[in-house]
Design a protein around this motif. Structure first.
Motif, PDB file in Angstrom:
ATOM      1  N   GLU A 113      -3.676 -24.112  67.813  1.00  0.00           N
ATOM      2  CA  GLU A 113      -4.262 -23.452  68.984  1.00  0.00           C
ATOM      3  C   GLU A 113      -3.168 -23.086  69.976  1.00  0.00           C
ATOM      4  O   GLU A 113      -2.277 -23.884  70.267  1.00  0.00           O
ATOM      5  CB  GLU A 113      -5.275 -24.405  69.636  1.00  0.00           C
ATOM      6  CG  GLU A 113      -6.042 -23.826  70.799  1.00  0.00           C
ATOM      7  CD  GLU A 113      -7.034 -24.832  71.357  1.00  0.00           C
ATOM      8  OE1 GLU A 113      -8.195 -24.798  70.952  1.00  0.00           O
ATOM      9  OE2 GLU A 113      -6.614 -25.668  72.189  1.00  0.00           O
ATOM     10  N   THR A 123     -18.502 -31.574  56.897  1.00  0.00           N
ATOM     11  CA  THR A 123     -19.495 -32.629  57.109  1.00  0.00           C
ATOM     12  C   THR A 123     -20.033 -33.209  55.812  1.00  0.00           C
ATOM     13  O   THR A 123     -20.509 -34.343  55.787  1.00  0.00           O
ATOM     14  CB  THR A 123     -20.663 -32.104  57.966  1.00  0.00           C
ATOM     15  OG1 THR A 123     -21.259 -30.967  57.310  1.00  0.00           O
ATOM     16  CG2 THR A 123     -20.176 -31.666  59.336  1.00  0.00           C
ATOM     17  N   ALA A 149     -18.880 -29.374  65.213  1.00  0.00           N
ATOM     18  CA  ALA A 149     -20.054 -29.178  66.064  1.00  0.00           C
ATOM     19  C   ALA A 149     -19.819 -28.102  67.129  1.00  0.00           C
ATOM     20  O   ALA A 149     -20.738 -27.766  67.876  1.00  0.00           O
ATOM     21  CB  ALA A 149     -20.445 -30.490  66.738  1.00  0.00           C
ATOM     22  N   VAL A 150     -18.610 -27.576  67.203  1.00  0.00           N
ATOM     23  CA  VAL A 150     -18.272 -26.571  68.218  1.00  0.00           C
ATOM     24  C   VAL A 150     -18.212 -25.198  67.555  1.00  0.00           C
ATOM     25  O   VAL A 150     -17.335 -24.930  66.726  1.00  0.00           O
ATOM     26  CB  VAL A 150     -16.921 -26.907  68.894  1.00  0.00           C
ATOM     27  CG1 VAL A 150     -16.552 -25.829  69.914  1.00  0.00           C
ATOM     28  CG2 VAL A 150     -17.002 -28.274  69.569  1.00  0.00           C
ATOM     29  N   ARG A 151     -19.129 -24.348  67.925  1.00  0.00           N
ATOM     30  CA  ARG A 151     -19.234 -23.038  67.268  1.00  0.00           C
ATOM     31  C   ARG A 151     -17.972 -22.206  67.442  1.00  0.00           C
ATOM     32  O   ARG A 151     -17.545 -21.501  66.517  1.00  0.00           O
ATOM     33  CB  ARG A 151     -20.438 -22.284  67.844  1.00  0.00           C
ATOM     34  CG  ARG A 151     -20.697 -20.936  67.174  1.00  0.00           C
ATOM     35  CD  ARG A 151     -21.222 -21.114  65.776  1.00  0.00           C
ATOM     36  NE  ARG A 151     -21.317 -19.855  65.056  1.00  0.00           N
ATOM     37  CZ  ARG A 151     -22.138 -19.645  64.030  1.00  0.00           C
ATOM     38  NH1 ARG A 151     -22.927 -20.612  63.622  1.00  0.00           N
ATOM     39  NH2 ARG A 151     -22.169 -18.487  63.433  1.00  0.00           N
ATOM     40  N   ALA A 152     -17.333 -22.290  68.592  1.00  0.00           N
ATOM     41  CA  ALA A 152     -16.125 -21.510  68.817  1.00  0.00           C
ATOM     42  C   ALA A 152     -15.016 -21.927  67.859  1.00  0.00           C
ATOM     43  O   ALA A 152     -14.223 -21.090  67.410  1.00  0.00           O
ATOM     44  CB  ALA A 152     -15.663 -21.662  70.266  1.00  0.00           C
ATOM     45  N   ASP A 153     -14.947 -23.222  67.537  1.00  0.00           N
ATOM     46  CA  ASP A 153     -13.957 -23.685  66.569  1.00  0.00           C
ATOM     47  C   ASP A 153     -14.231 -23.094  65.191  1.00  0.00           C
ATOM     48  O   ASP A 153     -13.329 -22.606  64.504  1.00  0.00           O
ATOM     49  CB  ASP A 153     -13.978 -25.212  66.477  1.00  0.00           C
ATOM     50  CG  ASP A 153     -13.034 -25.875  67.465  1.00  0.00           C
ATOM     51  OD1 ASP A 153     -12.692 -25.228  68.488  1.00  0.00           O
ATOM     52  OD2 ASP A 153     -12.642 -27.027  67.229  1.00  0.00           O
ATOM     53  N   LEU A 160     -10.276 -29.494  63.554  1.00  0.00           N
ATOM     54  CA  LEU A 160     -11.389 -28.609  63.866  1.00  0.00           C
ATOM     55  C   LEU A 160     -12.615 -29.443  64.199  1.00  0.00           C
ATOM     56  O   LEU A 160     -12.875 -30.459  63.558  1.00  0.00           O
ATOM     57  CB  LEU A 160     -11.676 -27.699  62.672  1.00  0.00           C
ATOM     58  CG  LEU A 160     -12.783 -26.664  62.842  1.00  0.00           C
ATOM     59  CD1 LEU A 160     -12.436 -25.400  62.085  1.00  0.00           C
ATOM     60  CD2 LEU A 160     -14.120 -27.185  62.333  1.00  0.00           C
ATOM     61  N   ARG A 161     -13.381 -29.013  65.197  1.00  0.00           N
ATOM     62  CA  ARG A 161     -14.588 -29.723  65.606  1.00  0.00           C
ATOM     63  C   ARG A 161     -15.800 -28.999  65.014  1.00  0.00           C
ATOM     64  O   ARG A 161     -16.170 -27.922  65.484  1.00  0.00           O
ATOM     65  CB  ARG A 161     -14.676 -29.773  67.133  1.00  0.00           C
ATOM     66  CG  ARG A 161     -13.501 -30.505  67.782  1.00  0.00           C
ATOM     67  CD  ARG A 161     -13.408 -30.222  69.279  1.00  0.00           C
ATOM     68  NE  ARG A 161     -13.126 -28.814  69.534  1.00  0.00           N
ATOM     69  CZ  ARG A 161     -12.862 -28.316  70.753  1.00  0.00           C
ATOM     70  NH1 ARG A 161     -12.823 -29.130  71.792  1.00  0.00           N
ATOM     71  NH2 ARG A 161     -12.627 -27.019  70.918  1.00  0.00           N
ATOM     72  N   ALA A 173     -18.423 -25.536  58.272  1.00  0.00           N
ATOM     73  CA  ALA A 173     -19.024 -26.778  58.774  1.00  0.00           C
ATOM     74  C   ALA A 173     -19.512 -27.644  57.623  1.00  0.00           C
ATOM     75  O   ALA A 173     -19.342 -28.874  57.628  1.00  0.00           O
ATOM     76  CB  ALA A 173     -20.170 -26.453  59.729  1.00  0.00           C
ATOM     77  N   SER A 226     -19.109 -19.462  59.250  1.00  0.00           N
ATOM     78  CA  SER A 226     -19.044 -20.665  60.083  1.00  0.00           C
ATOM     79  C   SER A 226     -19.864 -21.789  59.475  1.00  0.00           C
ATOM     80  O   SER A 226     -19.455 -22.960  59.506  1.00  0.00           O
ATOM     81  CB  SER A 226     -19.545 -20.338  61.497  1.00  0.00           C
ATOM     82  OG  SER A 226     -18.673 -19.407  62.133  1.00  0.00           O
ATOM     83  N   ASP A 280     -15.985 -20.406  64.413  1.00  0.00           N
ATOM     84  CA  ASP A 280     -15.780 -18.959  64.408  1.00  0.00           C
ATOM     85  C   ASP A 280     -14.293 -18.613  64.409  1.00  0.00           C
ATOM     86  O   ASP A 280     -13.863 -17.664  63.736  1.00  0.00           O
ATOM     87  CB  ASP A 280     -16.459 -18.320  65.613  1.00  0.00           C
ATOM     88  CG  ASP A 280     -17.981 -18.378  65.537  1.00  0.00           C
ATOM     89  OD1 ASP A 280     -18.508 -18.688  64.448  1.00  0.00           O
ATOM     90  OD2 ASP A 280     -18.631 -18.121  66.567  1.00  0.00           O
TER      91      ASP A 280
END
Length: 309
Positions: free
Chosen positions: A56, A42, A11-15, A8-9, A38, A34, A17
């Protein structure tokens, strides 16, 4: 259609969510946002070797895995892998791919025993057993209707006891850390946990985005924290208690019940309509307390364990 597993990334909101959507559908009795996902990634302790994996399919996140080392355990090599697939996207290979990816990571980090929570349903249990996992203990998810249920009335504490919100301790959190550490030592589990890192506790507990110091309640005896009920909220209408405990020297006085009742009443007054918690099925005292409040079991999980060669 091809299913892939990847990290999972954060910094990517779609990930974020997508991860939350899968978890909310699979585990509607747990709180996720979300921001909390994160934060978990982090701010994770380096020794946790934490990874959040997603499966995915054609750009859609259909499965998730929480993978890491239980670094707070005094017994080294305790790994965890918790896999959940979107209920409408099962039987596509996502779960198996996530398990294999997680196990490779944990083996490389020196894990010798893997622990996985599995919802107590025949298909899920068969899936775990297919990968060589053996059933261990179990735990209940519990729900309380705050909007329409009836809470026990608030009771006056004994003369030497005072109930205060956790937010009152922001200037000196070490007494709460020490209380949490002592209570956690006696939590039923197949992974012993010892809180020794104060800074890590701050990151993972007090500063967690879901944690609510205002709705956390602490019972003090002669001015010192003796029992508490720690609260989280999702920023909407859902509230949960993630730990309720009492210092060993003060058990048997009903202090945990006093603290939790105070927190529940304040949560309802603040507009929260659902309360969630969870208990190991062997934790009779806490299950009795939650039954007294009116909580009902809404799901059960089974812990599965696998020894790595």
């Amino acid at each position: 259609m091809t299913v892939i597993a990847r990290d999972l990334r954060p910094a990517v909101r779609a990930d974020l969510d997508g991860f939350v959507e899968v978890r909310r559908r699979a585990l509607p009795y747990m709180l996720f946002t979300s921001e909390s996902v994160a934060h978990d990634i982090t701010r994770a302790h380096p020794e946790a070797r934490l990874r959040r994996l997603v499966a995915e399919e054609d750009g859609e996140i259909i499965g998730t895995a929480q993978v890491g080392i239980a670094y707070e355990s005094p017994e080294p090599g305790q790994g965890f892998v918790n896999v959940y697939v979107h209920p409408d996207r099962t039987h596509r290979g996502a779960g198996a791919l996530l398990v294999r990816t997680a196990e490779e990571h944990l083996a490389a980090q020196g894990a010798t025993r893997l622990h996985a929570w599995v919802l107590d349903e025949p298909g899920n249990r068969a899936f775990a057993e297919k990968f060589g996992y053996t059933a261990s203990r179990s735990a209940h998810f519990l729900r309380l209707d705050l909007a329409h249920g009836t809470l026990p009335p608030l009771q006056d504490p004994p003369p030497d006891v005072e109930i205060r919100p956790g937010a009152d301790f922001a200037d000196d959190l070490r007494p709460l850390f020490e209380l949490d550490a002592e209570a956690t030592l006696d939590e039923p589990s197949d992974i012993d946990t010892e809180f020794t890192d104060y800074e890590a506790w701050l990151d993972e507990t007090w500063q967690h985005p879901l944690f609510s110091p205002e709705l956390t309640s602490v019972a003090l005896v002669d001015g010192r924290p003796a029992a508490f009920s720690a609260a989280r909220t999702d920023g909407g209408t859902r509230y949960g208690t993630v730990m309720t405990g009492t210092a060993r020297a003060h058990r048997g006085r009903g202090l945990a019940k006093l603290a939790k009742n105070d927190s529940l009443h304040r949560a309802r007054a603040a507009g929260y309509t659902e309360a969630f918690t969870g208990n190991d099925t062997g934790n009779g005292p806490m299950l009795a307390i939650n039954k007294w409040f009116g909580y009902e079991t809404c799901a059960t999980e089974v812990r599965y364990v696998r020894e790595l060669a």
